[in-house]
Scaffold this active site. Structure first.
Site, PDB file in Angstrom:
ATOM      1  N   ASN A 151       0.701  -1.236   0.033  1.00  0.00           N
ATOM      2  CA  ASN A 151      -0.188  -0.233  -0.104  1.00  0.00           C
ATOM      3  C   ASN A 151       0.929   1.357  -0.397  1.00  0.00           C
ATOM      4  O   ASN A 151       0.526   2.610  -1.176  1.00  0.00           O
ATOM      5  CB  ASN A 151      -0.672   0.176   1.432  1.00  0.00           C
ATOM      6  CG  ASN A 151      -0.047   0.563   2.526  1.00  0.00           C
ATOM      7  OD1 ASN A 151       0.611  -0.571   2.896  1.00  0.00           O
ATOM      8  ND2 ASN A 151      -0.698   0.778   3.424  1.00  0.00           N
ATOM      9  N   GLU A 249       3.653  -5.360  12.476  1.00  0.00           N
ATOM     10  CA  GLU A 249       2.687  -4.633  12.032  1.00  0.00           C
ATOM     11  C   GLU A 249       1.528  -4.314  11.227  1.00  0.00           C
ATOM     12  O   GLU A 249       1.916  -5.070  10.136  1.00  0.00           O
ATOM     13  CB  GLU A 249       3.025  -3.554  11.601  1.00  0.00           C
ATOM     14  CG  GLU A 249       4.471  -2.380  12.098  1.00  0.00           C
ATOM     15  CD  GLU A 249       3.878  -1.995  13.294  1.00  0.00           C
ATOM     16  OE1 GLU A 249       2.880  -1.550  13.344  1.00  0.00           O
ATOM     17  OE2 GLU A 249       5.422  -1.607  14.345  1.00  0.00           O
ATOM     18  N   CYS A 283      -3.079   2.028   6.183  1.00  0.00           N
ATOM     19  CA  CYS A 283      -3.490   1.005   6.945  1.00  0.00           C
ATOM     20  C   CYS A 283      -3.910   1.531   8.584  1.00  0.00           C
ATOM     21  O   CYS A 283      -4.608   1.630   9.401  1.00  0.00           O
ATOM     22  CB  CYS A 283      -2.353   0.129   8.231  1.00  0.00           C
ATOM     23  SG  CYS A 283      -0.772   1.351   8.328  1.00  0.00           S
ATOM     24  N   GLU A 462       7.203   0.044  15.941  1.00  0.00           N
ATOM     25  CA  GLU A 462       8.843   0.931  15.671  1.00  0.00           C
ATOM     26  C   GLU A 462       8.313   2.337  15.786  1.00  0.00           C
ATOM     27  O   GLU A 462       7.759   2.793  16.367  1.00  0.00           O
ATOM     28  CB  GLU A 462       8.030   0.203  13.807  1.00  0.00           C
ATOM     29  CG  GLU A 462       8.634  -1.186  13.920  1.00  0.00           C
ATOM     30  CD  GLU A 462       8.742  -1.777  12.739  1.00  0.00           C
ATOM     31  OE1 GLU A 462       8.093  -1.379  11.759  1.00  0.00           O
ATOM     32  OE2 GLU A 462       8.470  -2.807  12.525  1.00  0.00           O
TER      33      GLU A 462
HETATM   34  P1  NAD Z   1       0.169  -9.174   2.898  1.00  0.00           P
HETATM   35  O1  NAD Z   1       0.241  -9.589   4.563  1.00  0.00           O
HETATM   36  O2  NAD Z   1      -0.787  -9.964   2.347  1.00  0.00           O
HETATM   37  O3  NAD Z   1       1.804  -9.537   2.252  1.00  0.00           O
HETATM   38  C1  NAD Z   1       2.572  -8.301   2.798  1.00  0.00           C
HETATM   39  C2  NAD Z   1       3.761  -9.256   2.840  1.00  0.00           C
HETATM   40  O4  NAD Z   1       3.997 -10.275   3.262  1.00  0.00           O
HETATM   41  C3  NAD Z   1       4.233  -9.125   0.961  1.00  0.00           C
HETATM   42  O5  NAD Z   1       5.334  -8.448   0.508  1.00  0.00           O
HETATM   43  C4  NAD Z   1       3.995 -10.055   1.348  1.00  0.00           C
HETATM   44  O6  NAD Z   1       4.890 -11.077  -0.094  1.00  0.00           O
HETATM   45  C5  NAD Z   1       4.667 -10.959   1.604  1.00  0.00           C
HETATM   46  N1  NAD Z   1       4.120 -12.297   2.372  1.00  0.00           N
HETATM   47  C6  NAD Z   1       2.974 -13.113   2.308  1.00  0.00           C
HETATM   48  N2  NAD Z   1       2.941 -14.159   2.160  1.00  0.00           N
HETATM   49  C7  NAD Z   1       3.593 -14.546   3.658  1.00  0.00           C
HETATM   50  C8  NAD Z   1       4.170 -15.732   4.498  1.00  0.00           C
HETATM   51  N3  NAD Z   1       3.476 -16.609   4.251  1.00  0.00           N
HETATM   52  N4  NAD Z   1       5.608 -15.543   4.853  1.00  0.00           N
HETATM   53  C9  NAD Z   1       6.627 -14.150   4.408  1.00  0.00           C
HETATM   54  N5  NAD Z   1       6.218 -13.443   4.182  1.00  0.00           N
HETATM   55  C10 NAD Z   1       4.473 -13.330   3.175  1.00  0.00           C
HETATM   56  O7  NAD Z   1      -0.376  -7.599   3.106  1.00  0.00           O
HETATM   57  P2  NAD Z   1      -0.117  -6.680   1.877  1.00  0.00           P
HETATM   58  O8  NAD Z   1      -2.335  -7.483   1.322  1.00  0.00           O
HETATM   59  O9  NAD Z   1       0.112  -6.420   0.704  1.00  0.00           O
HETATM   60  O10 NAD Z   1      -0.859  -6.117   2.611  1.00  0.00           O
HETATM   61  C11 NAD Z   1      -1.560  -5.099   3.376  1.00  0.00           C
HETATM   62  C12 NAD Z   1      -2.136  -5.263   4.030  1.00  0.00           C
HETATM   63  O11 NAD Z   1      -1.094  -4.383   5.140  1.00  0.00           O
HETATM   64  C13 NAD Z   1      -3.227  -4.721   5.251  1.00  0.00           C
HETATM   65  O12 NAD Z   1      -3.608  -5.701   6.306  1.00  0.00           O
HETATM   66  C14 NAD Z   1      -3.286  -3.379   6.349  1.00  0.00           C
HETATM   67  O13 NAD Z   1      -3.675  -3.067   7.267  1.00  0.00           O
HETATM   68  C15 NAD Z   1      -1.182  -4.028   6.582  1.00  0.00           C
HETATM   69  N6  NAD Z   1      -1.062  -2.881   6.775  1.00  0.00           N
HETATM   70  C16 NAD Z   1      -0.057  -2.532   8.153  1.00  0.00           C
HETATM   71  C17 NAD Z   1       0.117  -1.771   8.261  1.00  0.00           C
HETATM   72  C18 NAD Z   1       0.827  -1.443   9.772  1.00  0.00           C
HETATM   73  O14 NAD Z   1       1.761  -0.246  10.233  1.00  0.00           O
HETATM   74  N7  NAD Z   1       0.071  -2.071  10.766  1.00  0.00           N
HETATM   75  C19 NAD Z   1       1.046  -0.697   6.900  1.00  0.00           C
HETATM   76  C20 NAD Z   1       0.538  -0.866   6.358  1.00  0.00           C
HETATM   77  C21 NAD Z   1      -0.329  -2.108   6.047  1.00  0.00           C
END
Ligand code: NAD
Length: 481
Positions: A151, A249, A283, A462
């Site tokens: 995002n 996060e 997020c 963080e």
């Molecule tokens: P996601 O969990 O699908 O992917 C995040 C990352 O994890 C990607 O690089 C992905 O390739 C990797 N990943 C996926 N499966 C994995 C596994 N089994 N092992 C290790 N890595 C793996 O999330 P997304 O769809 O890319 O992002 C959206 C989500 O992120 C939303 O839920 C949003 O709320 C959250 N988000 C949270 C914050 C925060 O600071 N809390 C900030 C931004 C986004």
């Protein structure tokens, strides 16, 4: 066709297996590039490079480390225009947002931690009755893993990498496979800045292949992850039995609470931003808008009127405010939640549909800014993370009422409260279950402050010295004299 490469041991290299994935431009729905479809062999190479670079990097003087990170920051600034264009193309976000928020913040992340490392200090504890003194050393952990979502691609990628490097670690990092381009550009910038070989390694590819190989590798001692709660759960399951340090996060479903005594115009204009910036894919966005009853109709009608005026269009146009959602599956997920909202009895006051633009963006993944009312706070639409340009308006009576509803989800990332009553602001702020509470503002970020969520929004904090604490191992030394 833009082909990107892994960054391993200071070089841009093809994945060992030689296969690539498609990179799709969300605004057009067309493939415009190729991404390494890396696997555990690439992760292994990155690990070996990081491991052999560690001793040298950890020994560099603070000044030297700081200067290299500052150079990376300056190079990001110098490339702001092209990086913003690339980020917008890769992610679908309006170019103006990338120019004003994403890329400047990526530069600030490096700048902030490059200077923070110079001001780091250790603690000491004097013991009164036994003449003794304790001092606490913090040392880099070794090789750490950083995994980030799509995002805010470069913004969040650098938010992890910069403190990890500043603290003297070597990094194996993986950006989202959905938005990998700016991470590739960062590798080029690191080479230009003279970052020593192997200090940062960027491996592109799928989460279950590359991400999981980083998490499970015995050589990676700490994982900083930002992404969905379900993925966080899988990572914790893998990493916890290996006793790795974890910073997670995760997702959110943030409340935006508007009291009747708020500054109406300020609350309204910021609520439009917290609802629809980056197509609601931040997020920290506030998809649950709680409005106190005396101003409910007026606030609702003003939001609906403003939503109709938000310009949906080609992200690379300067006047676009709503760009494309990041991918077709994600767009379909968002649309399925709008359908669910209707099934749950919600009334769509604005938007609710996919937008079919003409010309270049004909096949793009655009969804109208959508405002829903009439849903119970406990229904699925109001409890589950949608992560799109969709907000639900919920009227409330009083403080008790809204605190209970705001705290009713599994998440606890961020909240906004709008009121002119200072005592109420403190009272409610204190009782909202979230890691961040904004009073009369939203997304006002001071990089020194702790950042993170409670409940299922994450583990750990963080930001500022919290991040540098995470990326170091503490050792207490006690001297009796
Ligand atoms: P996601 O969990 O699908 O992917 C995040 C990352 O994890 C990607 O690089 C992905 O390739 C990797 N990943 C996926 N499966 C994995 C596994 N089994 N092992 C290790 N890595 C793996 O999330 P997304 O769809 O890319 O992002 C959206 C989500 O992120 C939303 O839920 C949003 O709320 C959250 N988000 C949270 C914050 C925060 O600071 N809390 C900030 C931004 C986004």
């Amino acid at each position: 066709m833009e082909k990107i490469l892994n960054y391993i041991n200071g070089e841009l290299v093809e994945p060992v297996g030689g296969s690539f994935l498609d990179n799709i431009e969300p605004a057009t729905g067309k493939v415009y590039g190729k991404i390494p479809d890396s696997d555990e062999k690439d992760v292994e190479n990155a690990l070996l490079a990081a491991k052999s670079a560690f001793e040298g990097w950890a020994k560099t003087s603070m000044k030297e480390r700081s200067e290299i990170l500052l150079k990376i920051s300056r190079l990001i600034d110098q490339n702001l225009k092209s990086l913003a264009e690339e980020e917008s193309r890769d992610n679908g976000k309006p170019i103006k947002l990338a120019e004003m928020v994403d890329i400047p913040r990526a530069s600030s992340n490096f700048h902030f931690f490059a200077t923070a490392l110079l001001h780091d200090s250790s603690q000491s504890h004097f013991m009164e009755h036994v003449p003794a003194i304790n001092y606490t050393l913090r040392r880099p952990i070794g090789v750490v893993g950083c995994i980030s979502p799509w995002n805010l691609p470069l913004y969040l990628f650098t938010w992890k990498i910069a403190p990890a490097l500043a603290s003297g670690n070597c990094v194996v990092a993986k950006p989202s496979e959905i938005t990998p381009f700016s991470a590739f550009r960062l590798s080029e910038i690191c080479i230009e800045a003279g970052l020593p070989k192997g200090v940062l390694n960027i491996v592109h590819g799928l989460g279950p292949k590359v991400g999981s190989a980083i998490v499970s590798h015995s050589g990676v001692k700490a994982i900083s992850f930002t992404g969905g709660t379900k993925t966080g759960e899988a990572i914790a399951r893998e990493a916890a039995p290996k006793f790795k340090k974890l910073s997670l996060e995760l997702g959110g479903k943030n409340p935006n609470i508007v009291f009747a005594d708020c500054d109406f115009e300020e609350a309204l204009s910021t609520t439009m931003l917290s609802s629809f910036s980056n197509q609601g894919q931040i997020c920290l966005c506030g998809p649950r808008v709680f409005i106190q009853k005396p101003i409910y109709e007026r606030f609702r009608d003003a939001m609906v009127e403003k939503a109709a005026k938000l310009k949906i269009g080609d992200p690379n146009s300067q006047d676009t405010r709503i760009g494309a959602l990041v991918s077709e599956p994600h767009m379909n997920k968002v649309l399925s939640y709008i359908k669910l909202a209707k099934e749950e009895g919600g009334k769509i006051l604005a938007g609710g549909n996919r937008v079919n633009l003409e010309g270049r963006c004909e096949g793009g993944y655009f969804v109208e800014p959508t405002i829903i009312e009439g849903l119970d706070h406990a229904c699925r639409t109001n409890q589950e993370e949608i992560f799109g340009p969709v907000v639900s308006l919920i009227p409330f009576e009083n403080e008790e009422d809204v605190i209970a509803m705001a705290n009713s989800t599994e998440y606890g990332l961020a909240a906004s409260i709008w009121t002119q009553d200072l005592s109420r602001a403190h009272r409610v702020g204190e009782r909202i279950q979230s890691g961040i509470v904004w009073i009369n503002c939203w997304l006002l970020r001071d990089l020194r402050t702790p950042f993170g969520g409670m409940k299922n929004s994450g583990v750990g904090r963080e930001g500022g010295f919290e991040a540098m604490k995470f990326f170091t191992e503490q050792k207490n030394i006690c001297i009796k004299y």
